[in-house]
Design an enzyme around this catalytic site. Structure first.
Site, PDB file in Angstrom:
ATOM      1  N   ASN A 193       0.868  -1.176   0.000  1.00 46.03           N
ATOM      2  CA  ASN A 193       0.000   0.000   0.000  1.00 46.03           C
ATOM      3  C   ASN A 193       0.911   1.234   0.000  1.00 46.03           C
ATOM      4  O   ASN A 193       1.502   1.555   1.025  1.00 46.03           O
ATOM      5  CB  ASN A 193      -0.916  -0.016   1.234  1.00 46.03           C
ATOM      6  CG  ASN A 193      -1.758   1.241   1.341  1.00 46.03           C
ATOM      7  OD1 ASN A 193      -1.797   2.052   0.412  1.00 46.03           O
ATOM      8  ND2 ASN A 193      -2.441   1.417   2.465  1.00 46.03           N
ATOM      9  N   TRP A 194       0.993   1.863  -1.142  1.00 47.84           N
ATOM     10  CA  TRP A 194       1.907   3.007  -1.279  1.00 47.84           C
ATOM     11  C   TRP A 194       1.341   4.297  -0.691  1.00 47.84           C
ATOM     12  O   TRP A 194       2.018   5.326  -0.695  1.00 47.84           O
ATOM     13  CB  TRP A 194       2.249   3.228  -2.751  1.00 47.84           C
ATOM     14  CG  TRP A 194       3.280   2.284  -3.277  1.00 47.84           C
ATOM     15  CD1 TRP A 194       3.924   1.293  -2.581  1.00 47.84           C
ATOM     16  CD2 TRP A 194       3.821   2.260  -4.601  1.00 47.84           C
ATOM     17  NE1 TRP A 194       4.829   0.659  -3.398  1.00 47.84           N
ATOM     18  CE2 TRP A 194       4.785   1.228  -4.644  1.00 47.84           C
ATOM     19  CE3 TRP A 194       3.583   2.998  -5.759  1.00 47.84           C
ATOM     20  CZ2 TRP A 194       5.513   0.927  -5.795  1.00 47.84           C
ATOM     21  CZ3 TRP A 194       4.293   2.702  -6.909  1.00 47.84           C
ATOM     22  CH2 TRP A 194       5.255   1.678  -6.922  1.00 47.84           C
ATOM     23  N   LYS A 195       0.096   4.272  -0.252  1.00 48.15           N
ATOM     24  CA  LYS A 195      -0.528   5.469   0.331  1.00 48.15           C
ATOM     25  C   LYS A 195      -0.284   6.670  -0.592  1.00 48.15           C
ATOM     26  O   LYS A 195      -0.296   6.519  -1.806  1.00 48.15           O
ATOM     27  CB  LYS A 195       0.004   5.681   1.751  1.00 48.15           C
ATOM     28  CG  LYS A 195      -0.140   4.393   2.593  1.00 48.15           C
ATOM     29  CD  LYS A 195       0.089   4.559   4.044  1.00 48.15           C
ATOM     30  CE  LYS A 195      -0.157   3.205   4.716  1.00 48.15           C
ATOM     31  NZ  LYS A 195      -0.082   3.262   6.148  1.00 48.15           N
TER      32      LYS A 195
ATOM     33  N   HIS B 281      -9.663   1.550   4.718  1.00 50.22           N
ATOM     34  CA  HIS B 281      -8.388   1.663   5.436  1.00 50.22           C
ATOM     35  C   HIS B 281      -8.589   2.600   6.635  1.00 50.22           C
ATOM     36  O   HIS B 281      -9.345   3.571   6.542  1.00 50.22           O
ATOM     37  CB  HIS B 281      -7.306   2.200   4.495  1.00 50.22           C
ATOM     38  CG  HIS B 281      -5.927   2.075   5.084  1.00 50.22           C
ATOM     39  ND1 HIS B 281      -5.450   2.948   6.032  1.00 50.22           N
ATOM     40  CD2 HIS B 281      -4.949   1.154   4.889  1.00 50.22           C
ATOM     41  CE1 HIS B 281      -4.228   2.565   6.392  1.00 50.22           C
ATOM     42  NE2 HIS B 281      -3.901   1.480   5.705  1.00 50.22           N
TER      43      HIS B 281
ATOM     44  N   GLU C  40      -6.871   4.916   7.737  1.00 48.96           N
ATOM     45  CA  GLU C  40      -6.578   6.329   7.440  1.00 48.96           C
ATOM     46  C   GLU C  40      -7.764   6.991   6.740  1.00 48.96           C
ATOM     47  O   GLU C  40      -8.032   8.181   6.939  1.00 48.96           O
ATOM     48  CB  GLU C  40      -5.293   6.419   6.587  1.00 48.96           C
ATOM     49  CG  GLU C  40      -4.065   6.099   7.446  1.00 48.96           C
ATOM     50  CD  GLU C  40      -2.900   5.482   6.701  1.00 48.96           C
ATOM     51  OE1 GLU C  40      -2.864   5.531   5.461  1.00 48.96           O
ATOM     52  OE2 GLU C  40      -2.000   4.938   7.378  1.00 48.96           O
TER      53      GLU C  40
ATOM     54  N   GLU D  35      -5.621  -4.751  10.346  1.00 48.64           N
ATOM     55  CA  GLU D  35      -4.540  -3.803  10.608  1.00 48.64           C
ATOM     56  C   GLU D  35      -4.803  -3.053  11.915  1.00 48.64           C
ATOM     57  O   GLU D  35      -5.564  -2.067  11.930  1.00 48.64           O
ATOM     58  CB  GLU D  35      -4.453  -2.775   9.477  1.00 48.64           C
ATOM     59  CG  GLU D  35      -4.161  -3.374   8.126  1.00 48.64           C
ATOM     60  CD  GLU D  35      -3.557  -2.347   7.164  1.00 48.64           C
ATOM     61  OE1 GLU D  35      -2.449  -2.592   6.702  1.00 48.64           O
ATOM     62  OE2 GLU D  35      -4.191  -1.303   6.920  1.00 48.64           O
TER      63      GLU D  35
ATOM     64  N   GLY E 124       2.690   2.019  10.745  1.00 44.40           N
ATOM     65  CA  GLY E 124       3.741   3.034  10.628  1.00 44.40           C
ATOM     66  C   GLY E 124       4.447   3.354  11.926  1.00 44.40           C
ATOM     67  O   GLY E 124       5.141   4.360  12.034  1.00 44.40           O
TER      68      GLY E 124
ATOM     69  N   SER F 253       3.415  -2.452  10.189  1.00 47.14           N
ATOM     70  CA  SER F 253       4.866  -2.575  10.375  1.00 47.14           C
ATOM     71  C   SER F 253       5.429  -3.932   9.947  1.00 47.14           C
ATOM     72  O   SER F 253       6.368  -4.437  10.558  1.00 47.14           O
ATOM     73  CB  SER F 253       5.243  -2.248  11.827  1.00 47.14           C
ATOM     74  OG  SER F 253       4.876  -0.911  12.130  1.00 47.14           O
TER      75      SER F 253
ATOM     76  N   GLY G 235       2.775  -1.120   4.166  1.00 54.46           N
ATOM     77  CA  GLY G 235       3.006   0.267   3.778  1.00 54.46           C
ATOM     78  C   GLY G 235       4.485   0.521   3.520  1.00 54.46           C
ATOM     79  O   GLY G 235       5.016   0.197   2.458  1.00 54.46           O
ATOM     80  N   GLY G 236       5.169   1.069   4.519  1.00 49.98           N
ATOM     81  CA  GLY G 236       6.552   1.540   4.379  1.00 49.98           C
ATOM     82  C   GLY G 236       7.488   0.576   3.666  1.00 49.98           C
ATOM     83  O   GLY G 236       8.244   0.980   2.770  1.00 49.98           O
TER      84      GLY G 236
HETATM   85  P1  13P Z   1       3.047   0.124   7.550  1.00 51.85           P
HETATM   86  O1  13P Z   1       3.463  -1.180   6.927  1.00 51.85           O
HETATM   87  O2  13P Z   1       3.874   1.283   7.081  1.00 51.85           O
HETATM   88  O3  13P Z   1       2.954   0.011   9.042  1.00 51.85           O
HETATM   89  O4  13P Z   1       1.566   0.449   7.030  1.00 51.85           O
HETATM   90  C1  13P Z   1       0.595  -0.524   7.134  1.00 51.85           C
HETATM   91  C2  13P Z   1      -0.590  -0.120   6.358  1.00 51.85           C
HETATM   92  O5  13P Z   1      -1.295   0.808   6.716  1.00 51.85           O
HETATM   93  C3  13P Z   1      -0.884  -0.836   5.121  1.00 51.85           C
HETATM   94  O6  13P Z   1      -2.151  -0.552   4.651  1.00 51.85           O
END
Ligand code: 13P
Length: 249
Positions: free
Chosen positions: A10-12, A96, A98, A168, A174, A214, A235-236
């Site tokens: 997920n590149w956000k 999500h 967010e 999640e 993050g 994470s 994500g990251g």
């Molecule tokens: P991280 O892997 O950066 O913690 O993010 C998780 C996430 O929100 C994937 O949708």
């Protein structure tokens, strides 16, 4: 029942078109000659999706991070499912944390999006998860069951079998803090049991459940070893080609 693992980056709101081209270029070189056993894909911002389509190589799933549930209309700033299908998008991340937190996405809207996606033969990646304070108050199961119950209202079992659910915990996103593999397994099993309760055992066994929060190349195996964790939403650690490849175990 063996379920094929699925890893989605997920590149956000990261990367522009040029960054996306560079990633794909590096990734295509790194992946050459490697046998990848899992399904894998990238959920990118709308503007990057055509780049993923143009440079799409074998098997890469292209996912969007959101969609609107109406087929078309006066909805300034929104993108329809048909528009996404035009550019080879097959999966859409829905709900999500967010989006729930910063864009007031409601369970009702999430439910409408799931209906619209299944009607269009697309695959939703339905996110659920509890906040830090809910976790501390031991409300995880109640929060998640409620999110799933409302998201799946009126969805038929034949569609649920195609669903991907991403668990999640918000406190792990993050933050570098992960749920332990055992803790994540316990929640993912609870989700599967709840799908059995809402539908039936056969349906629940087909749903793929990811863990997210994470996840990195160094810890992904511990999650994927768990019987009810069928992949990860990352994500990251999905932003760099080498690290993304390191997740495809
Ligand atoms: P991280 O892997 O950066 O913690 O993010 C998780 C996430 O929100 C994937 O949708």
């Amino acid at each position: 029942m063996s379920r094929k693992h699925i890893i989605i980056g997920n590149w956000k709101m990261y990367k522009n078109m040029e960054d996306t081209k560079i990633f794909l270029n590096q990734f295509s070189k790194l992946i050459k000659g490697k046998v990848i056993k899992c399904d894998y894909g990238i959920a990118a911002s709308y503007t990057n999706l055509p780049v993923l389509k143009l440079n799409q190589f074998h098997n890469l799933i292209i996912a969007a991070q959101n969609c609107h549930y109406e087929p078309e209309g006066a909805f300034t700033g929104e993108v329809s499912i048909k528009m996404l299908k035009d550019i080879n998008v097959s999966h859409v991340v829905i709900g999500h944390s967010e989006r729930r937190m910063y864009f007031t996405e409601t369970n009702e809207a999430i439910n409408k999006k799931l209906h619209a996606l299944f009607n269009a033969n697309m695959i939703p990646v339905l996110c659920c998860g509890e906040s830090d304070s809910e976790y501390e108050a031991k409300k995880t199961n109640d929060i998640i069951k409620n999110q799933i119950l409302l998201a799946l209202a009126g969805i038929k079992s034949q569609h649920v079998t195609k669903l991907i659910i991403a668990y999640e915990p918000i406190w792990a996103i993050g933050t570098g803090k992960t749920a332990s593999a055992v803790e994540a397994q316990t929640v993912c099993k609870m989700i599967r049991d709840y799908i059995t309760e809402l539908y039936d055992e056969n349906t629940a066994q087909k749903v793929r459940i990811q863990y997210g929060g994470s996840v990195k190349p160094e810890n992904i195996k511990s999650f994927l070893e768990q019987p009810d964790i069928d992949g990860a939403l990352v994500g990251g650690a999905s932003l760099q080609a080498e690290s993304f490849l390191g997740l495809l175990v």
